[in-house]
Design a protein around this motif. Structure first.
Motif, PDB file in Angstrom:
ATOM      1  N   ASP A 343      37.882  -6.813 -30.831  1.00 46.05           N
ATOM      2  CA  ASP A 343      37.943  -8.216 -30.391  1.00 46.05           C
ATOM      3  C   ASP A 343      39.214  -8.484 -29.593  1.00 46.05           C
ATOM      4  O   ASP A 343      39.176  -9.148 -28.546  1.00 46.05           O
ATOM      5  CB  ASP A 343      37.878  -9.158 -31.599  1.00 46.05           C
ATOM      6  CG  ASP A 343      36.538  -9.108 -32.308  1.00 46.05           C
ATOM      7  OD1 ASP A 343      35.565  -8.640 -31.686  1.00 46.05           O
ATOM      8  OD2 ASP A 343      36.473  -9.520 -33.474  1.00 46.05           O
ATOM      9  N   ASN A 344      40.341  -7.979 -30.068  1.00 45.53           N
ATOM     10  CA  ASN A 344      41.609  -8.214 -29.380  1.00 45.53           C
ATOM     11  C   ASN A 344      41.629  -7.534 -28.017  1.00 45.53           C
ATOM     12  O   ASN A 344      42.137  -8.094 -27.031  1.00 45.53           O
ATOM     13  CB  ASN A 344      42.781  -7.706 -30.232  1.00 45.53           C
ATOM     14  CG  ASN A 344      42.972  -8.527 -31.487  1.00 45.53           C
ATOM     15  OD1 ASN A 344      42.553  -9.684 -31.563  1.00 45.53           O
ATOM     16  ND2 ASN A 344      43.596  -7.935 -32.500  1.00 45.53           N
ATOM     17  N   ALA A 345      41.087  -6.318 -27.951  1.00 47.08           N
ATOM     18  CA  ALA A 345      41.043  -5.613 -26.670  1.00 47.08           C
ATOM     19  C   ALA A 345      40.134  -6.352 -25.696  1.00 47.08           C
ATOM     20  O   ALA A 345      40.486  -6.561 -24.529  1.00 47.08           O
ATOM     21  CB  ALA A 345      40.561  -4.179 -26.879  1.00 47.08           C
ATOM     22  N   THR A 346      38.966  -6.779 -26.180  1.00 52.27           N
ATOM     23  CA  THR A 346      38.009  -7.469 -25.321  1.00 52.27           C
ATOM     24  C   THR A 346      38.574  -8.783 -24.805  1.00 52.27           C
ATOM     25  O   THR A 346      38.331  -9.171 -23.657  1.00 52.27           O
ATOM     26  CB  THR A 346      36.689  -7.727 -26.077  1.00 52.27           C
ATOM     27  OG1 THR A 346      36.179  -6.480 -26.562  1.00 52.27           O
ATOM     28  CG2 THR A 346      35.655  -8.366 -25.174  1.00 52.27           C
ATOM     29  N   ALA A 347      39.352  -9.476 -25.643  1.00 51.42           N
ATOM     30  CA  ALA A 347      39.970 -10.743 -25.222  1.00 51.42           C
ATOM     31  C   ALA A 347      40.885 -10.536 -24.026  1.00 51.42           C
ATOM     32  O   ALA A 347      41.100 -11.446 -23.222  1.00 51.42           O
ATOM     33  CB  ALA A 347      40.744 -11.365 -26.379  1.00 51.42           C
ATOM     34  N   ASN A 348      41.434  -9.334 -23.901  1.00 49.09           N
ATOM     35  CA  ASN A 348      42.305  -9.000 -22.765  1.00 49.09           C
ATOM     36  C   ASN A 348      41.560  -8.179 -21.712  1.00 49.09           C
ATOM     37  O   ASN A 348      42.184  -7.499 -20.894  1.00 49.09           O
ATOM     38  CB  ASN A 348      43.520  -8.225 -23.258  1.00 49.09           C
ATOM     39  CG  ASN A 348      44.469  -9.114 -24.056  1.00 49.09           C
ATOM     40  OD1 ASN A 348      44.980 -10.096 -23.537  1.00 49.09           O
ATOM     41  ND2 ASN A 348      44.673  -8.786 -25.320  1.00 49.09           N
ATOM     42  N   LEU A 349      40.224  -8.250 -21.758  1.00 55.02           N
ATOM     43  CA  LEU A 349      39.369  -7.514 -20.829  1.00 55.02           C
ATOM     44  C   LEU A 349      39.768  -6.046 -20.787  1.00 55.02           C
ATOM     45  O   LEU A 349      39.988  -5.451 -19.732  1.00 55.02           O
ATOM     46  CB  LEU A 349      39.437  -8.141 -19.431  1.00 55.02           C
ATOM     47  CG  LEU A 349      38.914  -9.571 -19.324  1.00 55.02           C
ATOM     48  CD1 LEU A 349      39.019 -10.080 -17.900  1.00 55.02           C
ATOM     49  CD2 LEU A 349      37.469  -9.661 -19.804  1.00 55.02           C
ATOM     50  N   SER A 350      39.852  -5.468 -21.974  1.00 53.00           N
ATOM     51  CA  SER A 350      40.256  -4.078 -22.107  1.00 53.00           C
ATOM     52  C   SER A 350      39.403  -3.427 -23.188  1.00 53.00           C
ATOM     53  O   SER A 350      38.460  -4.022 -23.699  1.00 53.00           O
ATOM     54  CB  SER A 350      41.747  -4.004 -22.456  1.00 53.00           C
ATOM     55  OG  SER A 350      42.205  -2.674 -22.422  1.00 53.00           O
ATOM     56  N   THR A 351      39.759  -2.178 -23.542  1.00 53.91           N
ATOM     57  CA  THR A 351      39.019  -1.458 -24.570  1.00 53.91           C
ATOM     58  C   THR A 351      39.988  -0.788 -25.533  1.00 53.91           C
ATOM     59  O   THR A 351      41.177  -0.651 -25.246  1.00 53.91           O
ATOM     60  CB  THR A 351      38.122  -0.363 -23.972  1.00 53.91           C
ATOM     61  OG1 THR A 351      38.946   0.705 -23.504  1.00 53.91           O
ATOM     62  CG2 THR A 351      37.252  -0.883 -22.843  1.00 53.91           C
ATOM     63  N   VAL A 352      39.462  -0.348 -26.650  1.00 55.26           N
ATOM     64  CA  VAL A 352      40.275   0.349 -27.646  1.00 55.26           C
ATOM     65  C   VAL A 352      40.790   1.668 -27.084  1.00 55.26           C
ATOM     66  O   VAL A 352      41.908   2.092 -27.382  1.00 55.26           O
ATOM     67  CB  VAL A 352      39.448   0.582 -28.926  1.00 55.26           C
ATOM     68  CG1 VAL A 352      40.201   1.458 -29.926  1.00 55.26           C
ATOM     69  CG2 VAL A 352      39.081  -0.756 -29.557  1.00 55.26           C
ATOM     70  N   TYR A 353      40.010   2.327 -26.246  1.00 52.40           N
ATOM     71  CA  TYR A 353      40.407   3.613 -25.684  1.00 52.40           C
ATOM     72  C   TYR A 353      41.587   3.497 -24.721  1.00 52.40           C
ATOM     73  O   TYR A 353      42.227   4.504 -24.399  1.00 52.40           O
ATOM     74  CB  TYR A 353      39.233   4.268 -24.958  1.00 52.40           C
ATOM     75  CG  TYR A 353      38.205   4.870 -25.884  1.00 52.40           C
ATOM     76  CD1 TYR A 353      38.565   5.764 -26.881  1.00 52.40           C
ATOM     77  CD2 TYR A 353      36.856   4.552 -25.761  1.00 52.40           C
ATOM     78  CE1 TYR A 353      37.622   6.325 -27.735  1.00 52.40           C
ATOM     79  CE2 TYR A 353      35.905   5.112 -26.608  1.00 52.40           C
ATOM     80  CZ  TYR A 353      36.294   5.991 -27.592  1.00 52.40           C
ATOM     81  OH  TYR A 353      35.362   6.549 -28.432  1.00 52.40           O
ATOM     82  N   GLU A 354      41.871   2.288 -24.250  1.00 49.03           N
ATOM     83  CA  GLU A 354      42.950   2.106 -23.274  1.00 49.03           C
ATOM     84  C   GLU A 354      44.297   1.767 -23.914  1.00 49.03           C
ATOM     85  O   GLU A 354      45.314   1.745 -23.220  1.00 49.03           O
ATOM     86  CB  GLU A 354      42.578   0.989 -22.284  1.00 49.03           C
ATOM     87  CG  GLU A 354      41.375   1.343 -21.441  1.00 49.03           C
ATOM     88  CD  GLU A 354      40.894   0.197 -20.579  1.00 49.03           C
ATOM     89  OE1 GLU A 354      40.092   0.454 -19.695  1.00 49.03           O
ATOM     90  OE2 GLU A 354      41.312  -0.952 -20.805  1.00 49.03           O
ATOM     91  N   LEU A 355      44.294   1.489 -25.201  1.00 52.64           N
ATOM     92  CA  LEU A 355      45.536   1.096 -25.859  1.00 52.64           C
ATOM     93  C   LEU A 355      46.524   2.256 -25.886  1.00 52.64           C
ATOM     94  O   LEU A 355      46.140   3.419 -26.023  1.00 52.64           O
ATOM     95  CB  LEU A 355      45.252   0.617 -27.286  1.00 52.64           C
ATOM     96  CG  LEU A 355      44.402  -0.653 -27.418  1.00 52.64           C
ATOM     97  CD1 LEU A 355      44.153  -0.972 -28.876  1.00 52.64           C
ATOM     98  CD2 LEU A 355      45.083  -1.831 -26.732  1.00 52.64           C
ATOM     99  N   THR A 356      47.790   1.929 -25.752  1.00 52.55           N
ATOM    100  CA  THR A 356      48.851   2.936 -25.796  1.00 52.55           C
ATOM    101  C   THR A 356      49.988   2.437 -26.684  1.00 52.55           C
ATOM    102  O   THR A 356      50.010   1.278 -27.100  1.00 52.55           O
ATOM    103  CB  THR A 356      49.413   3.216 -24.387  1.00 52.55           C
ATOM    104  OG1 THR A 356      49.933   1.990 -23.835  1.00 52.55           O
ATOM    105  CG2 THR A 356      48.344   3.764 -23.461  1.00 52.55           C
TER     106      THR A 356
END
Length: 400
Positions: A343-356
């Motif tokens: 949910d947090n990633a999607t709110a920032n128009l991102s994905t879990v795989y992109e987190l660093t």
């Protein structure tokens, strides 16, 4: 005396409401899409992880760098330490060592539609994460956003209102009579190595009305146009993922006709599962009807994915048990659990795989990543089962 407690909402008030909503959307997008900023993939892999991804030892990678088969690794200017490998560099290693997992030219590409006529089941989230899972494994992926809401387009870094022209960049021109001969015009490279995107925006909604008006006159052209378009680009990809609109419209029918496999997200709640049951019934009736206009359609596989699963809700657990009992052969073994991380990633128009960074070291992230990887791995095995060139390796792995 006026007895009306609530004054009527006129067209003027609705217009003002629409403008205020547009302002909110504009501000959200300004926050995510900074002017002149391009979304970049920041993830890096250390040599141990890269070796696991490539299927070779760390020593083999270092030897290849030493003898010039691979370029010298990037190093920090201050410390001289390796900064890690990008996904593009990992794919270069796979190319050098011959471990790219591409299908053979004679194998059919997997054309997978993530389909449910109900909204809010996690369709775009699944498409985005599946695309990135396959890209991390080294496959060539195309994502076709068929939904005018364009959520997947936004996740891949394109502002649908600014970066996408409905007359040039979406499916819309191809769906017209006299349109382009192939879909090559619409393919856009993304910041993810190995992933191309055909984007969408609100203009794609117009195609629904035009398709419906033309359906009676030219049903075969309408229904098979998307399938023909995918055939025109399929030699470039191993996996083509379709993100259709959450409704039974002409584009959704075209997606059903074009796909070679279906993944049906179904949250295990009473309302959502009831909608999925209706979807399956409608799909059966629809495919039966479509068969009248050009032959029966079959799929390599049709799987149901329990999405947005919450183990803390007894109703979810009960419905999931029922789903497993009723669909023993049709359910994915993996479950995509409800996660604040997604949910947090999607709110920032991102994905879990992109987190660093530190965010990837939390237990919450690791659990969520494990759920996503399990879903991706299961779909990957199903994809490889459709490719004869992979059967020998699958037997060696004990899967076939």
């Amino acid at each position: 005396m006026d007895d009306t407690v609530l004054p009527p909402v006129t067209l003027n008030e609705l217009t003002q409401l629409t403008r205020r909503a547009a302002t909110v959307i504009e501000r959200l997008r300004e926050r995510v899409f900074a002017p002149n900023a391009e979304k970049r993939l920041e993830i890096r892999f250390n040599v141990r992880t890269a070796a696991e991804m490539v299927g070779r030892t760390e020593k083999a990678i270092r030897d290849a760098e030493a003898d010039g088969r691979l370029p010298e690794p990037d190093k920090d200017d201050g410390t001289g330490r390796r900064t890690g490998y990008t996904l593009a560099q990992v794919n270069k290693m796979r190319e050098v060592f011959g471990t790219l997992p591409h299908r053979a030219p004679d194998d059919p590409p997997l054309v997978l539609a993530v389909q449910n006529f109900k909204g809010g089941v996690g369709k775009s989230t699944i498409v985005s994460h599946l695309a990135q899972y396959f890209a991390l494994k080294g496959y060539r992926v195309c994502v076709i956003d068929c939904d005018s809401q364009a959520s997947t387009t936004a996740i891949f870094g394109m502002n649908p209102d600014v970066d996408v022209d409905e007359e040039e960049d979406t499916l819309y021109p191809f769906l017209q009579h006299g349109g382009p001969k192939s879909l090559h015009y619409a393919l856009r490279a993304t910041y993810w190595p190995g992933i191309a995107l055909i984007p969408a925006n609100l203009g794609l909604y117009d195609a629904e009305y035009e398709f419906a008006a033309r359906m009676a006159r030219e049903p075969t052209f309408i229904l098979d146009r998307l399938r023909d378009g995918i055939a025109s680009i399929s030699d470039q990809f191993d996996v083509i993922l379709l993100d259709p609109p959450p409704a039974l419209g002409m584009i959704s029918l075209s997606v059903l006709r074009a796909a070679s496999a279906l993944l049906i997200p179904a949250p295990p709640s009473n309302i959502d599962f009831a909608s999925t049951a209706h979807f399956l019934k409608m799909m059966e009736a629809t495919l039966t009807e479509l068969a009248r206009f050009g032959g029966e359609r079959s799929y390599s596989f049709v799987k149901i994915l329990a999405s947005k699963m919450n183990d803390q809700k007894s109703a979810h657990l009960a419905i999931k048990r029922m789903m497993d009992a009723v669909f023993p052969q049709d359910m994915l073994q993996s479950v995509l659990k409800d996660s604040a991380e997604i949910d947090n990633a999607t709110a920032n128009l991102s994905t879990v795989y992109e987190l660093t960074g530190p965010a990837t070291r939390t237990e919450t992230h690791k659990r969520c990543r494990a759920y996503l990887d399990a879903v991706g791995r299961e779909i990957e095995i199903l994809a490889r089962k459709t490719w004869p060139s992979h059967h020998r390796a699958l037997r060696k792995e004990g899967i076939l």
